[in-house]
Design an enzyme around this catalytic site. Structure first.
Site, PDB file in Angstrom:
ATOM      1  N   CYS A 148       0.792  -1.239   0.000  1.00 32.84           N
ATOM      2  CA  CYS A 148       0.000   0.000   0.000  1.00 32.84           C
ATOM      3  C   CYS A 148       0.819   1.281   0.000  1.00 32.84           C
ATOM      4  CB  CYS A 148      -0.939  -0.012   1.197  1.00 32.84           C
ATOM      5  SG  CYS A 148      -1.946  -1.479   1.231  1.00 32.84           S
TER       6      CYS A 148
HETATM    7  C1  UGA Z   1      -1.309   0.405   5.568  1.00 35.50           C
HETATM    8  C2  UGA Z   1      -2.134   1.371   6.433  1.00 35.50           C
HETATM    9  O1  UGA Z   1      -1.574   1.411   7.762  1.00 35.50           O
HETATM   10  C3  UGA Z   1      -3.592   0.956   6.499  1.00 35.50           C
HETATM   11  O2  UGA Z   1      -4.347   1.920   7.221  1.00 35.50           O
HETATM   12  C4  UGA Z   1      -4.133   0.865   5.063  1.00 35.50           C
HETATM   13  O3  UGA Z   1      -5.486   0.421   5.052  1.00 35.50           O
HETATM   14  C5  UGA Z   1      -3.284  -0.110   4.258  1.00 35.50           C
HETATM   15  O4  UGA Z   1      -1.912   0.326   4.258  1.00 35.50           O
HETATM   16  C6  UGA Z   1      -3.860  -0.125   2.857  1.00 35.50           C
HETATM   17  O5  UGA Z   1      -3.807   0.903   2.186  1.00 35.50           O
HETATM   18  O6  UGA Z   1      -4.510  -1.117   2.485  1.00 35.50           O
HETATM   19  P1  UGA Z   1      -0.187  -2.004   5.970  1.00 35.50           P
HETATM   20  O7  UGA Z   1       0.572  -1.724   4.715  1.00 35.50           O
HETATM   21  O8  UGA Z   1      -0.868  -3.299   6.140  1.00 35.50           O
HETATM   22  O9  UGA Z   1      -1.325  -0.871   6.202  1.00 35.50           O
HETATM   23  O10 UGA Z   1       0.838  -1.917   7.179  1.00 35.50           O
HETATM   24  P2  UGA Z   1       1.383  -0.823   8.207  1.00 35.50           P
HETATM   25  O11 UGA Z   1       1.225  -1.340   9.579  1.00 35.50           O
HETATM   26  O12 UGA Z   1       0.829   0.500   7.932  1.00 35.50           O
HETATM   27  O13 UGA Z   1       2.957  -0.837   7.870  1.00 35.50           O
HETATM   28  C7  UGA Z   1       3.475  -0.475   6.598  1.00 35.50           C
HETATM   29  C8  UGA Z   1       4.987  -0.436   6.630  1.00 35.50           C
HETATM   30  O14 UGA Z   1       5.453   0.660   7.405  1.00 35.50           O
HETATM   31  C9  UGA Z   1       5.653  -1.683   7.239  1.00 35.50           C
HETATM   32  O15 UGA Z   1       6.759  -2.054   6.447  1.00 35.50           O
HETATM   33  C10 UGA Z   1       6.118  -1.224   8.603  1.00 35.50           C
HETATM   34  O16 UGA Z   1       7.253  -1.929   9.062  1.00 35.50           O
HETATM   35  C11 UGA Z   1       6.443   0.243   8.343  1.00 35.50           C
HETATM   36  N1  UGA Z   1       6.344   1.099   9.549  1.00 35.50           N
HETATM   37  C12 UGA Z   1       5.145   1.292  10.148  1.00 35.50           C
HETATM   38  C13 UGA Z   1       7.482   1.734  10.017  1.00 35.50           C
HETATM   39  O17 UGA Z   1       8.587   1.583   9.466  1.00 35.50           O
HETATM   40  N2  UGA Z   1       7.370   2.556  11.116  1.00 35.50           N
HETATM   41  C14 UGA Z   1       6.185   2.762  11.749  1.00 35.50           C
HETATM   42  O18 UGA Z   1       6.158   3.525  12.736  1.00 35.50           O
HETATM   43  C15 UGA Z   1       5.043   2.109  11.259  1.00 35.50           C
END
Ligand code: UGA
Length: 420
Positions: A265
């Site tokens: 995403c």
């Molecule tokens: C993300 C959004 O958080 C959701 O709200 C959205 O619905 C989804 O995309 C989508 O568009 O369908 P997701 O990709 O499943 O969800 O996962 P996240 O938990 O957001 O993490 C994304 C990436 O960011 C991961 O690689 C994670 O390790 C990284 N991340 C996250 C960080 O490096 N630091 C943070 O503080 C949070």
């Protein structure tokens, strides 16, 4: 209500089963027969916490099934389009599956005597519902949008790994509808929720979704950039994140510095935003930097490793292939660019992941896959941690081996953190 979902992927299946939890009857339609059979046998095609239990429960209670028969749409009141929107080379989104779904739905709805509401759930460039889907539906069905066909856009905010919880306990629900009846129908589906519901136009709803992901991705690149400076100054970026997160205007979420964001995403949606902005003659500088920082970020791990050793001829153990813990999804995983650079620099790579090895193997079959974290670390010259799976936080795993931690997963004797 009777609900049909077009697409039995991540969003379609989770959303469909969660609608069952809210008391609706759901059919998930998919063109892939094997997937339909799997789902009807109670086996989810993806790993997501709680999904199998939910699937088995609602199959047993008879409120849910999957089908390859598009005609089943006609026995429902509302259809959600939950198909994928992959990227083209230039970052713009490929809407061919949305088009196919709208074509098929429109053709079917020509036969329907009662009103039907179509809701777009897929993440799409703003204007897609009104300027792309609506004309197709109208043309194929011979009916007028707003009269016998209702049309709405209802974005999802589900995170992989906590998607069911996110659905059942949302911060808010966004509904974009062009006519009051469609708004009422979609509101009705979420009738039992107490969170705020924001009513907007379909185009605004689409932009809220894209902007939401852009804002979260921006926070991550921002904290990673701050984190790189912290590392150079000998400061722990995690303490800095904690400190700024205590400011109510900033808040603590999504300030975890590390190897950057992956997944299906954030990278795709930010690039889609950039492509659309450029198409409009604008220069989206901040979003371009968000991507640039994210692409450079995992390579900092290699630079840290090289402070300690020459890589040629060394064996590096990489722990974590999923783009984040609690999923088997490896799309845009930051492990890919790191492995690629390690191999280019002449190192050998051993990898481990508790859930994502089979998926990763489809892209990189020729590296060494270890059956356990312990086996992966054994005999390696250094360890890189790319995903914060709980099992990697056991410091006994590493002895006095050099560990370069890209996610803040552990603290051991011989240790370097990416931003601390
Ligand atoms: C993300 C959004 O958080 C959701 O709200 C959205 O619905 C989804 O995309 C989508 O568009 O369908 P997701 O990709 O499943 O969800 O996962 P996240 O938990 O957001 O993490 C994304 C990436 O960011 C991961 O690689 C994670 O390790 C990284 N991340 C996250 C960080 O490096 N630091 C943070 O503080 C949070």
């Amino acid at each position: 209500m009777k609900v049909s979902m077009i697409g039995t992927g991540y969003v379609g299946l989770v959303t469909g089963l969660c609608f069952c939890e809210l008391g609706h009857e759901v059919v998930c339609i998919d063109i892939i027969d094997d997937k339909v059979d799997m789902v009807n046998a109670g086996v989810p095609p993806i790993f997501e916490i709680g999904l199998e239990e939910l699937l088995r429960k609602h199959l047993a209670e008879g409120h849910f099934h999957a089908s390859a028969e598009y005609d089943e749409v006609l026995q429902t009141d509302v259809t959600f389009i939950c198909v994928g929107t992959p990227s083209y080379e230039d970052g713009s989104l490929d809407l061919r599956y949305v088009k196919d779904a709208a074509d098929d739905l429109g053709t079917l709805l020509r036969r329907k005597r009662t009103r039907h509401t179509v809701v777009l759930k897929s993440t799409v460039p703003p204007t897609t519902t009104e300027q792309f889907v609506a004309p197709i539906l109208q043309k194929r069905s011979g009916k007028k949008i707003g009269k016998t066909i209702g049309l709405a856009m209802n974005p999802e905010f589900l995170r992989e790994g906590s998607a069911i919880k996110d659905f059942l306990h949302p911060d808010r629900i966004i509904i974009g509808a062009s006519d009051p009846r469609s708004m009422q129908v979609v509101r009705g589906l979420y009738g039992s929720f107490h969170c705020p519901i924001l009513e907007v136009t379909p185009t605004t709803a689409e932009m809220i979704k894209v902007a939401n992901n852009a804002a979260l991705a921006t926070r991550i690149s921002m904290i990673n950039e701050i984190g790189n400076v912290c590392k150079a100054l000998g400061i722990d970026a995690r303490e800095v994140a904690k400190g700024i997160g205590m400011d109510a205007r900033i808040g603590p979420a999504f300030l975890k510095a590390g190897a950057g964001f992956g997944g299906s995403c954030f990278p795709k949606d930010v690039k889609g935003f950039i492509a659309q902005a450029k198409h409009l003659g604008l220069e989206p500088r901040i979003m371009q930097s968000v991507i640039d920082v994210n692409e450079a970020q995992p390579l900092h791990l290699i630079a840290l490793l090289e402070k300690h050793m020459k890589l040629r001829g060394k064996t590096i153990a990489m722990l974590g292939l999923a783009f984040k813990p609690e999923t088997d999804d490896v799309r845009e995983s930051r492990s890919f660019p790191v492995i690629e650079l390690l191999l280019r620099k002449g190192a050998g790579v051993k990898v481990h992941d508790p859930k994502a090895m089979a998926n990763f193997k489809q892209f990189l079959p020729d590296i060494h896959y270890s059956e356990s974290a312990k086996a992966c670390v054994k005999g390696a010259d250094a360890v890189l941690i790319m995903t914060e799976w709980p099992e990697y936080s056991n410091s006994k795993l590493y002895g006095d081996k050099l560990v370069i931690d890209g996610r803040g997963a552990v603290k051991t004797k011989n240790y370097e953190g990416i931003c601390w």
